[in-house]
Design an enzyme around this catalytic site. Structure first.
Site, PDB file in Angstrom:
ATOM      1  N   ARG A  83      42.717  30.906  44.871  1.00  0.00           N
ATOM      2  CA  ARG A  83      41.648  29.969  44.544  1.00  0.00           C
ATOM      3  C   ARG A  83      41.991  28.557  45.010  1.00  0.00           C
ATOM      4  O   ARG A  83      43.149  28.207  45.175  1.00  0.00           O
ATOM      5  CB  ARG A  83      41.397  29.950  43.031  1.00  0.00           C
ATOM      6  CG  ARG A  83      40.796  31.228  42.472  1.00  0.00           C
ATOM      7  CD  ARG A  83      40.519  31.086  40.971  1.00  0.00           C
ATOM      8  NE  ARG A  83      41.718  30.782  40.210  1.00  0.00           N
ATOM      9  CZ  ARG A  83      42.012  29.579  39.723  1.00  0.00           C
ATOM     10  NH1 ARG A  83      41.197  28.551  39.927  1.00  0.00           N
ATOM     11  NH2 ARG A  83      43.124  29.388  39.031  1.00  0.00           N
ATOM     12  N   LYS A 116      35.699  34.319  39.657  1.00  0.00           N
ATOM     13  CA  LYS A 116      36.023  33.256  38.721  1.00  0.00           C
ATOM     14  C   LYS A 116      34.883  32.261  38.547  1.00  0.00           C
ATOM     15  O   LYS A 116      34.757  31.642  37.486  1.00  0.00           O
ATOM     16  CB  LYS A 116      37.296  32.543  39.161  1.00  0.00           C
ATOM     17  CG  LYS A 116      38.535  33.417  39.047  1.00  0.00           C
ATOM     18  CD  LYS A 116      38.694  34.024  37.637  1.00  0.00           C
ATOM     19  CE  LYS A 116      39.985  34.797  37.488  1.00  0.00           C
ATOM     20  NZ  LYS A 116      40.085  35.465  36.162  1.00  0.00           N
ATOM     21  N   HIS A 158      39.430  35.011  28.202  1.00  0.00           N
ATOM     22  CA  HIS A 158      40.222  35.466  29.347  1.00  0.00           C
ATOM     23  C   HIS A 158      41.333  36.349  28.784  1.00  0.00           C
ATOM     24  O   HIS A 158      42.422  35.877  28.468  1.00  0.00           O
ATOM     25  CB  HIS A 158      40.789  34.254  30.087  1.00  0.00           C
ATOM     26  CG  HIS A 158      41.397  34.595  31.413  1.00  0.00           C
ATOM     27  ND1 HIS A 158      42.423  33.871  31.969  1.00  0.00           N
ATOM     28  CD2 HIS A 158      41.127  35.591  32.289  1.00  0.00           C
ATOM     29  CE1 HIS A 158      42.758  34.405  33.133  1.00  0.00           C
ATOM     30  NE2 HIS A 158      41.988  35.445  33.342  1.00  0.00           N
ATOM     31  N   SER A 167      49.954  34.993  33.715  1.00  0.00           N
ATOM     32  CA  SER A 167      50.619  35.868  34.677  1.00  0.00           C
ATOM     33  C   SER A 167      52.101  36.019  34.339  1.00  0.00           C
ATOM     34  O   SER A 167      52.787  35.041  34.053  1.00  0.00           O
ATOM     35  CB  SER A 167      50.467  35.287  36.088  1.00  0.00           C
ATOM     36  OG  SER A 167      51.129  36.092  37.030  1.00  0.00           O
ATOM     37  N   LYS A 220      50.576  41.333  30.155  1.00  0.00           N
ATOM     38  CA  LYS A 220      49.246  41.649  29.623  1.00  0.00           C
ATOM     39  C   LYS A 220      48.734  42.995  30.126  1.00  0.00           C
ATOM     40  O   LYS A 220      48.275  43.838  29.340  1.00  0.00           O
ATOM     41  CB  LYS A 220      48.265  40.528  30.008  1.00  0.00           C
ATOM     42  CG  LYS A 220      46.871  40.713  29.452  1.00  0.00           C
ATOM     43  CD  LYS A 220      45.973  39.541  29.801  1.00  0.00           C
ATOM     44  CE  LYS A 220      45.726  39.450  31.299  1.00  0.00           C
ATOM     45  NZ  LYS A 220      44.660  38.477  31.647  1.00  0.00           N
ATOM     46  N   THR A 221      48.809  43.211  31.431  1.00  0.00           N
ATOM     47  CA  THR A 221      48.319  44.465  32.006  1.00  0.00           C
ATOM     48  C   THR A 221      49.150  45.643  31.520  1.00  0.00           C
ATOM     49  O   THR A 221      48.609  46.691  31.138  1.00  0.00           O
ATOM     50  CB  THR A 221      48.350  44.396  33.543  1.00  0.00           C
ATOM     51  OG1 THR A 221      47.551  43.298  33.978  1.00  0.00           O
ATOM     52  CG2 THR A 221      47.822  45.675  34.158  1.00  0.00           C
ATOM     53  N   ASP A 274      40.396  41.812  31.966  1.00  0.00           N
ATOM     54  CA  ASP A 274      40.522  40.389  32.284  1.00  0.00           C
ATOM     55  C   ASP A 274      39.530  39.454  31.604  1.00  0.00           C
ATOM     56  O   ASP A 274      39.901  38.353  31.224  1.00  0.00           O
ATOM     57  CB  ASP A 274      40.420  40.203  33.797  1.00  0.00           C
ATOM     58  CG  ASP A 274      40.926  38.847  34.259  1.00  0.00           C
ATOM     59  OD1 ASP A 274      42.031  38.464  33.838  1.00  0.00           O
ATOM     60  OD2 ASP A 274      40.222  38.175  35.021  1.00  0.00           O
ATOM     61  N   ARG A 290      46.125  41.542  46.177  1.00  0.00           N
ATOM     62  CA  ARG A 290      45.192  42.000  45.140  1.00  0.00           C
ATOM     63  C   ARG A 290      44.484  43.289  45.531  1.00  0.00           C
ATOM     64  O   ARG A 290      44.316  43.596  46.707  1.00  0.00           O
ATOM     65  CB  ARG A 290      44.127  40.937  44.902  1.00  0.00           C
ATOM     66  CG  ARG A 290      44.651  39.622  44.332  1.00  0.00           C
ATOM     67  CD  ARG A 290      44.725  39.666  42.848  1.00  0.00           C
ATOM     68  NE  ARG A 290      45.117  38.385  42.256  1.00  0.00           N
ATOM     69  CZ  ARG A 290      45.022  38.112  40.959  1.00  0.00           C
ATOM     70  NH1 ARG A 290      44.556  39.033  40.133  1.00  0.00           N
ATOM     71  NH2 ARG A 290      45.415  36.951  40.494  1.00  0.00           N
TER      72      ARG A 290
END
Length: 530
Positions: free
Chosen positions: A56, A198, A217, A235, A239-240, A254, A319
């Site tokens: 981004r 986003k 989020h 990150s 979390k994942t 997400d 990604r």
């Protein structure tokens, strides 16, 4: 100034003979590969490269100053103002640019799995692979829904149009501009597809609170008894990994909303990091990358077309985008009841936060606003020792409103639904990074499962003296010596010093929220900073 009629100009573009609406996945794959935008991998995924921008561009993101929204937006480095004149001139140029293309691609769909609050969206894309990305990431309509679809927000995406800052009033060739009044997101000068995802999330962060819905989020899953857990974390915090549980179904990975009905996924797909991806460690993600998935900046062998997920030569931010239905253990549609448990994840490289602690409502609001984790030495140029990182509400780049709006909504919902909130440190124990050790994943899983199953509510705890956390004295399957971080350090004075240093950084960061948050800080913040 250029005269702009947004409705007419948009309709003229959509009615152009070069526009292809709602192509299927196979059609978009054919378009992307035949036009040289992407190549197919061995498993049928579309692999594209995003050129100069592999992530981004937050410094090129703007919101138009408009009467309907200017008094609501929290203006600053995240929400940078731009004038209506600049936006309209750029919009006219982009529309003319796209009209010259021999093909444009339109996707119509939704953001928000709850029909009562979903947002009808459409994307107009210069690239077929960008349109495939939108198809996989957003919620795809049924034939009946498509026939009645009226877009409430439109993404106009022209990656090959580059702004001239001296003429167009931008800071660079790249721009991501949101107009709440015209309900348009204008993107140009970047090929990074994540800008679409986003930008829509930012819109939902503006729209949903007006409906009494908390945008979040986070990832979310649900157990066999309907018990929902939310996982917040930046990150590298796990979390994942921790939200993927074979005994629980994934709601989403997400972005979510929390309404009076419960929790719902905002998206229809997943946008997973793939650097160093292996089937052994992330089987769900690995196996979801199949025909129709989109790989960004992943290196692929030219002959075998086998992806090399360990090659970060283009970027570490590689990604994969795929529909959530590519994951076997999901809730479909992606809606569930109210959360029973919330887990805030942090990877504390200073080694001072407890591996798990039970938070009061005020502590939950404080740590939600703080959004803490830490960068490690070597992860970024110039980072030579662990550094504290704070991302408001675990998603500061996507919050148009003042952060306390979201924190107060969270506090109210915790009260209303009796939610249990835990802070989990997946980082270091026994010393900071370079001295101590990373907390064992098996211990973290055991602690998180105990929290989710309600086993940590009525157990004996001890109060940690610097942050005021309530720490369980005993959790079956976890060594007692790691539960209180001070006990895990050989040098107790060194622990106290490091803990106070981190507490002071929390306090310093929290000052940015102003007087509105004094009560939250007093009841939820560190007890000792000196």
């Amino acid at each position: 100034m250029t005269s702009v009629n947004f409705v007419n100009d948009l309709n003229d573009l959509l009615n152009s003979p070069n526009v292809r609406v709602q192509l299927s996945v196979p059609q978009l794959v054919e378009e992307a590969t035949s036009r040289g935008e992407a190549v197919l991998t061995k498993d049928g995924a579309v692999k594209a490269e995003t050129g100069k921008y592999t992530g981004r561009s937050p410094k090129d993101k703007y919101m138009v100053e408009e009467e309907i929204s200017k008094d609501k937006i929290d203006w600053g480095n995240v929400n940078r103002p731009i004038s209506s004149d600049v936006f309209e001139n750029l919009y006219a140029k982009v529309i003319n640019h796209l009209k010259q293309k021999d093909a444009l691609y339109v996707f119509k769909g939704f953001a928000g799995a709850d029909p009562e609050s979903r947002l009808s969206i459409q994307t107009i894309n210069e690239y077929a692979w960008h349109n495939l990305f939108a198809h996989q990431l957003f919620i795809r309509p049924t034939a009946e829904e498509l026939a009645a679809h009226q877009a409430e927000f439109t993404v106009v995406y022209a990656p090959t149009f580059h702004a001239d800052p001296a003429v167009d009033g931008t800071d660079s060739e790249t721009f991501i501009i949101v107009s709440m009044e015209k309900r348009i997101i204008l993107i140009g000068g970047t090929e990074y597809a994540g800008e679409m995802k986003k930008s829509i999330f930012s819109i939902m962060n503006y729209i949903l609170p007006e409906k009494g819905i908390l945008p979040m989020h986070c990832s979310a899953n649900v157990g066999p008894e309907g018990d929902v857990t939310l996982f917040f974390g930046l990150s590298g915090t796990g979390k994942t990994t921790l939200s993927a549980d074979e005994n629980r179904k994934l709601i989403g990975d997400d972005e979510h909303g929390w309404s009076d009905n419960g929790v719902f996924n905002i998206e229809g797909g997943c946008y997973a990091k793939t650097i160093n991806l292996t089937r052994e460690h992330e089987p769900q993600i690995y196996d979801a990358i199949r025909f129709g998935s989109v790989l960004e900046n992943v290196m692929v062998d030219e002959e075998t077309r086998i992806p090399d997920y360990h090659d970060g030569s283009l970027t570490e931010n590689t990604r994969a985008a795929y529909p959530i239905q590519a994951i076997s253990n999901i809730v479909d549609p992606s809606v569930a009841g109210h959360p029973k448990t919330i887990v805030f994840l942090t990877a504390d490289a200073f080694g001072v936060l407890p591996p798990i602690s039970h938070l009061t409502k005020e502590q939950a609001m404080y740590h939600f606003l703080s959004g803490y984790t830490s960068k490690l030495a070597g992860t970024e140029r110039g980072v030579t020792s662990p550094e504290a990182t704070f991302s408001t509400c675990f998603g500061s780049p996507f919050l148009p409103l003042h952060a306390t709006v979201y924190a107060e909504m969270l506090g109210n919902k915790i009260d209303e639904h009796g939610v249990q909130v835990f802070l989990v440190n997946t980082g270091w124990t026994g010393g900071e990074y370079g001295v101590g050790n990373r907390m064992k994943l098996s211990y973290t899983r055991t602690m998180v499962r105990a929290a989710i199953h309600g086993e940590l509510i009525n157990i004996e705890t001890e109060k940690e003296e610097i942050f005021g956390f309530e720490i369980p004295k005993e959790i079956p399957g976890v060594p007692t010596e790691v539960l209180n971080p001070r006990n895990a350090w050989a040098d107790k004075e060194a622990y106290d010093k490091k803990a106070k240093e981190l507490a002071k950084q929390f306090e310093s960061n929290f000052k940015k929220f102003g007087t509105v948050s004094i009560d939250i800080s007093a009841k939820g913040g560190p007890l000792v900073t000196e």
